[in-house]
Design an enzyme around this catalytic site. Structure first.
Site, mmCIF file in Angstrom:
data_model
loop_
_atom_site.group_PDB
_atom_site.id
_atom_site.type_symbol
_atom_site.label_atom_id
_atom_site.label_comp_id
_atom_site.label_asym_id
_atom_site.label_seq_id
_atom_site.Cartn_x
_atom_site.Cartn_y
_atom_site.Cartn_z
ATOM 1 C CG ASP A 1 53.617 -3.393 64.652
ATOM 2 O OD1 ASP A 1 52.820 -2.567 65.096
ATOM 3 O OD2 ASP A 1 53.852 -3.522 63.429
ATOM 4 C CD1 TRP A 2 59.355 -2.693 60.402
ATOM 5 C CD2 TRP A 2 57.962 -3.443 58.821
ATOM 6 N NE1 TRP A 2 60.043 -2.701 59.225
ATOM 7 C CE2 TRP A 2 59.221 -3.152 58.234
ATOM 8 C CE3 TRP A 2 56.954 -3.916 58.008
ATOM 9 C CZ2 TRP A 2 59.477 -3.335 56.874
ATOM 10 C CZ3 TRP A 2 57.206 -4.096 56.655
ATOM 11 C CH2 TRP A 2 58.443 -3.820 56.098
#
Ligand code: GLC
Length: 739
Positions: A282-283
């Site tokens: 994820d980011w």
């Protein structure tokens, strides 16, 4: 699951890819990788955010373009549209080996045509409609140069304080698994590479929805039995449906960040499940392992992430800055790096990007597909199927079209933005049909008046007097209230899930007029609204219904569509009951009718029951259940048993009932919930029509993960229940499993 040491786990998952079916693509990937430097290999695992949503002015944007040109970037997110994707792809094709980029985007519930938020679509329980929604989203995104969507979010969520409950399929493992598969099939179509489909992403792996206290990004702590029983099955369903990629999650799971969790990504996903796609972080979740306290620095984070099976680093700059050195220092084996690169390149070949790097960036197709008005019809269909009729006292609904005066009131009645919900990327806001617009266009002879009463969020009551005056001149009030679009979604946890602002006061002021009130509730999560629940004459829950929201609401209110939606998540009476699910355990001191049991598993200030139960949803007609029969009262070995019953439409209008099959394992080595959803069917019946409905019960239906995490069924008695909701069981019977 026996824990494998990282090395063994890596070996196990590498073994899978090394012996992966030797296909033409494998050979091409091998040939390409033989030419690649370590720098170029690392580049394939580096994902950056681009123009649209960080903007060319974002920090070091020029450096990003230089890295793309140098073959140091494998994928971009947040670049969309044929023009921009062509421009950026052309840059990547100037690199030494001309490896094309993957373009990804959060196409969560539509690209240009905005569909209901995923939790709303889940309330339709309609796998075909959900699949079509995802397919249209994919078709539009793929026409705009997108190869890959970061959807479906398949996190089971039983805590409505958590804002991201809006993005998933609610609380139930079985329903969530069906929807996960439908969405993957919708996004990916029959096979990857068709230019009306995109790669799907099963996210967020794993158990992100169980964040402690419903606070986004918070730690997750649970038994491995719960993890396997409740939270992993929708991911397995997505993998079995062919999800091209997985995205891991921000949370720790029992102390280990998912991004650095070899048990999740190597032992389970790439090992036991034999998953061949790739995992994107994820980011910056790779980088975040430093603040988690799991990695000493960015280099340590890079090593731990890739060794644990995180193939691509989204916006973390950990791999780009440290992975090459880590390989050279022997902290990351070359075969680990090669396995990750192989997985990524395989997808690029499967999408046909090496043969035609611009095949998804065709201006003529973009214009034709994004202008296809038929997509709105699908959005309307799934939106009206998503609406849940919670209450309908004295059958106030459907509204008559005769010359009635209808006052449409409320902060969300004329809103277009709020009907879209969160995670909207390219929606045409000006074309969203608001609730009041929808009602006006469907009203026939009815006279429609409108008063906003207060702005979205309803901070001020200054406009209440005018609204009350408008309502007083009407025969019936339609009140549109709820959350604003930005109160749910990522980083939008709430400690108080009641109606924001003065909305309850507005309801009370309108109630005082004595006019009947229909409440249309908009939200991305279950809300607590006890006063309205007690005093409104009718309530419809419309979630955030998307571009066609106003038409969907109007079709339901005027009876052009007989509501069929059922709640995919429990609505608590208060935030104090959370987490609250229908799949509760009996405990040793259950709350029974027998009041003599003083010390019961209960509260002194609230019933245990929810305000509205999982599976609840009314209709304008009535359904009768009768004649439950089992093909056998006893089941042995791999024998199957058929459960059947009659469903009749005893009302006056055609309608669809979502019949639900629940089961309870009465005695087992691990206590089982009072009810588990094990099947459902949508049955459409004309007035007076009866149909025999049947479900097949097999050993898998009766199985669960025992304390050794072994999946299986145990001999004994099972209660089988069918009903219209988890708290509205109509028929039941018992089944004996003999061995
Ligand atoms: C976000 C979300 C994830 C999304 C990603 C890219 O932080 O957690 O769901 O796909 O970043 O936008």
């Amino acid at each position: 699951m026996k824990k494998l040491h990282i090395a063994a786990a890596v070996a196990a998952s590498l073994a899978v890819s090394a012996h992966a079916q030797d296909t033409q693509i494998d050979r091409k990937v091998t040939e390409l990788m033989q030419q690649m430097t370590v720098t170029e290999k690392v580049g394939q695992l580096h994902q950056l955010s681009g123009r649209q949503f960080t903007g060319p002015t974002s920090s070091n944007y020029a450096d990003k373009l230089a890295d793309i040109r140098a073959g140091k970037v494998g994928s971009m997110l947040n670049v969309t549209g044929v023009a921009d994707t062509r421009e950026i792809q052309a840059l990547a094709l100037k690199s030494r080996l001309k490896i094309p980029l993957l373009f990804s985007l959060d196409v969560i519930h539509g690209y240009k045509t905005v569909f209901p938020v995923p939790l709303g679509e889940a309330a339709s329980w309609d796998m075909e409609a959900i699949e079509l929604s995802a397919h249209i989203a994919a078709k539009e995104a793929a026409a705009a140069g997108i190869h890959w969507t970061f959807a479906p979010m398949v996190d089971v969520a039983r805590d409505p304080r958590w804002g991201r409950v809006m993005e998933g399929a609610g609380e139930d493992t079985y329903l969530g698994s069906q929807i996960a598969a439908a969405r993957v099939h919708g996004f990916q179509g029959k096979q990857l590479g068709a230019t009306d489909s995109v790669m799907a992403t099963a996210k967020h792996f794993a158990a992100y929805g169980a964040a402690i206290a419903g606070r986004d990004y918070n730690a997750v702590d649970m038994s491995e039995q719960q993890l396997h029983e409740v939270y992993l099955p929708p991911f397995k369903a997505a993998a079995d449906a062919g999800a091209a990629t997985f995205m891991n999650s921000f949370n720790t799971l029992n102390g280990i960040p998912a991004t650095g969790n070899a048990m999740l990504q190597r032992d389970i996903l790439k090992g036991a499940w034999n998953y061949k796609g790739f995992v994107v972080s994820d980011w910056a979740s790779v980088r975040e392992m430093v603040p988690h306290g799991f990695a000493a620095d960015l280099s340590d984070a890079a090593v731990k992430a890739i060794n644990a099976g995180s193939d691509m680093d989204m916006e973390g700059y950990a791999y780009s800055q440290h992975l090459e050195a880590a390989v050279k220092a022997g902290k990351v084996k070359m075969e680990v790096l090669d396995d990750a690169v192989r997985r990524v390149l395989t997808k690029k070949f499967e999408l046909g990007l090496f043969d035609e790097p611009y095949r998804y960036s065709d201006a003529a197709r973009e214009k034709a597909v994004l202008g296809d008005a038929s997509h709105r019809a699908a959005a309307l269909d799934v939106a009206q199927k998503s609406i849940v009729l919670l209450k309908n006292e004295n059958k106030l609904l459907p509204l008559s079209r005769e010359a009635k005066r209808i006052a449409v009131i409320g902060p969300l009645a004329d809103s277009q933005r709020d009907l879209e919900g969160g995670w909207v990327v390219q929606g045409e806001r000006a074309k969203v049909v608001s609730i009041v617009e929808g009602i006006r266009s469907h009203a026939g002879k009815a006279k429609i008046s409108y008063a906003q009463a207060c702005a979205p969020g309803c901070a001020s009551s200054a406009g209440f007097a005018e609204a009350v005056a408008t309502a007083s001149r009407s025969d019936i009030i339609v009140l549109a209230v709820g959350e604003t679009w930005d109160m749910s979604g990522e980083a939008k946890s709430r400690t108080d899930i009641t109606l924001p602002g003065q909305q309850e006061a507005l309801f009370n002021a309108l109630k005082a007029t004595g006019k009947p009130i229909v409440v249309v509730m908009l939200a991305g999560r279950p809300l607590v609204f006890n006063t309205i629940a007690d005093k409104a004459d009718a309530i419809v829950y419309a979630w955030f219904p998307g571009s066609e929201g106003g038409n969907a609401v109007a079709n339901v209110l005027f009876g052009d569509y007989n509501p069929s939606g059922k709640l995919p998540i429990t609505f608590p009476r208060s935030v104090g009951q959370i987490p609250l699910s229908y799949a509760q355990y009996n405990t040793g001191r259950p709350v029974l009718a027998d009041k003599n049991i003083t010390y019961r598993s209960a509260y002194i200030d609230s019933p245990n029951t929810p305000r509205y139960a999982f599976g609840h949803g009314l209709s304008y007609t009535d359904f009768k259940y009768s004649g439950l029969a089992l093909s056998s009262a006893v089941m042995a070995g791999t024998q199957k048993v058929t459960l059947s019953f009659d469903l009749a439409n005893s009302g006056k209008v055609e309608g669809t009932e979502i019949v639900q099959l629940y089961l309870r394992d009465m005695v087992s080595s691990v206590v089982r919930p009072l009810k588990e959803l094990k099947g459902f069917q949508k049955v459409r019946l004309k007035p007076g029509e009866t149909r025999r409905v049947s479900f097949t019960i097999d050993r898998d239906t009766l199985s669960f993960f025992n304390s050794q995490l072994k999946w299986g069924a145990e001999a004994g008695e099972f209660k089988l229940m069918v009903g219209s909701a988890s708290d509205d069981i109509r028929l039941e019977n018992t089944l004996q499993l003999t061995q």
